[in-house]
Structures are given as structure tokens and as C-alpha cells.
Design an enzyme around this catalytic site. Structure first.
Site, mmCIF file in Angstrom:
data_model
loop_
_atom_site.group_PDB
_atom_site.id
_atom_site.type_symbol
_atom_site.label_atom_id
_atom_site.label_comp_id
_atom_site.label_asym_id
_atom_site.label_seq_id
_atom_site.Cartn_x
_atom_site.Cartn_y
_atom_site.Cartn_z
ATOM 1 N N CYS A 9 0.871 -1.175 0.000
ATOM 2 C CA CYS A 9 0.000 0.000 0.000
ATOM 3 C C CYS A 9 0.911 1.229 0.000
ATOM 4 O O CYS A 9 2.052 1.156 -0.453
ATOM 5 C CB CYS A 9 -0.990 -0.027 1.173
ATOM 6 S SG CYS A 9 -0.262 0.219 2.809
ATOM 7 N N ARG A 15 -3.444 -0.582 5.322
ATOM 8 C CA ARG A 15 -4.014 -1.644 4.509
ATOM 9 C C ARG A 15 -3.099 -2.843 4.321
ATOM 10 O O ARG A 15 -3.525 -3.986 4.509
ATOM 11 C CB ARG A 15 -4.428 -1.092 3.134
ATOM 12 C CG ARG A 15 -5.543 -0.067 3.225
ATOM 13 C CD ARG A 15 -5.748 0.657 1.921
ATOM 14 N NE ARG A 15 -4.632 1.565 1.660
ATOM 15 C CZ ARG A 15 -4.490 2.272 0.546
ATOM 16 N NH1 ARG A 15 -5.379 2.141 -0.433
ATOM 17 N NH2 ARG A 15 -3.469 3.087 0.391
ATOM 18 N N ASP A 118 -7.736 4.211 0.762
ATOM 19 C CA ASP A 118 -6.922 4.435 1.958
ATOM 20 C C ASP A 118 -7.781 4.999 3.089
ATOM 21 O O ASP A 118 -8.365 6.071 2.943
ATOM 22 C CB ASP A 118 -5.796 5.407 1.620
ATOM 23 C CG ASP A 118 -4.711 5.444 2.668
ATOM 24 O OD1 ASP A 118 -4.892 4.871 3.763
ATOM 25 O OD2 ASP A 118 -3.660 6.060 2.383
#
Length: 145
Positions: A9, A15, A118
Site C-alpha cells: 500500500c 491496509r 486508503d
């Protein structure tokens, strides 16, 4: 079956750590094993997972406290046999780090044709959505690995 999987990520505190630990857990439950690592294309190197990520994983019995963020590098990209990213721009950023990674990099949501936005510094609902999408994507990959 891929033996070395990298999950990527942006900062490697939200994440990708959730996906790394969840993928490891789900593969084990399915009787499969692989070495799983995570990294960020703009990693907050050395930082632990975000508290929101820690809490969501605690909710499913996974401890993220050992995690420390690391930057995606040429050596990590070449180590991986499969690279899973959250958004298309992660794939592009990895290609800038190491052009050889492009052919083995896919969205975590590839099979369901979705991206994972995000949740960093966003609402609890954004975190819940990201965690649910990660769980869905992991389930789809585990079924195919």
C-alpha cells in the site's frame, strides 16, 4: 502455489499490514502456506501499524503489534513471486522502483474488480469499509492460490 507474496500500500501502516497478516492467517486455515511480507511505496519506515488497523485485526483474533513499516525496494520486488496492491497507482509506483515487477503485480481486489481506498486519518466507517474489502479480496485470492 506462490511461496513468496508481497502486499503493498502507501505507508505500510494501514491496509498492507492488515492484508499481510490476514492472508497469512487465511492461507493457514486453508491448509496452505507461503511467506507473506508487506511494504509501502511511501512507507513510514519503522512505524507500527496504525491503531485503527490494530483494532480491526484484534476483532478477528489477529495481533498486528509486531508489524513495522518498510519501504518497497528492488530486492523485495524481486523476492516476491506475487505482488498484491490496493490501488492502481501502487502498481505504477512499484514499476518505477523495479520494472520487472509489473507482470506479477495485481490488485488485491483483482477477482472482484475493486480497489481498496486508503482509510488513513478517515472515519471509522472508512476503516470498516477498507477492512471488509481486504477480507473479501483475501478470500478471493486464497480460493485461487
Amino acid at each position: 502455489m506462490y511461496q513468496r507474496i508481497l502486499v503493498v500500500c502507501t505507508g505500510n501502516i494501514c491496509r498492507s499490514p492488515m492484508a499481510e497478516y490476514l492472508l497469512r492467517e487465511r492461507l493457514g486455515q486453508a491448509g496452505k502456506s507461503a511467506e507473506i511480507r508487506s511494504a509501502g511505496v511511501g512507507a513510514l519506515v519503522g512505524e507500527p501499524a496504525d491503531q485503527e488497523a490494530i483494532e480491526r485485526m484484534q476483532g478477528v483474533g489477529i495481533d498486528l503489534s509486531p508489524h513495522r513499516a518498510q519501504q518497497a525496494t528492488v530486492s523485495l520486488c524481486r523476492w516476491a513471486e506475487l505482488v498484491l496492491v490496493m490501488e492502481p497507482h501502487h502498481r505504477e509506483a512499484l514499476g518505477d522502483i523495479d520494472p520487472t515487477v509489473r507482470g506479477k503485480t495485481f490488485l488485491l481486489g483483482y477477482w472482484g474488480k475493486f480497489e481498496i481506498p486508503d482509510p488513513y486519518r478517515r472515519s471509522a466507517a472508512a476503516w470498516d469499509e477498507a477492512a471488509a474489502l481486504i477480507d473479501t479480496g483475501i478470500g478471493q485470492w486464497v480460493a485461487r492460490l
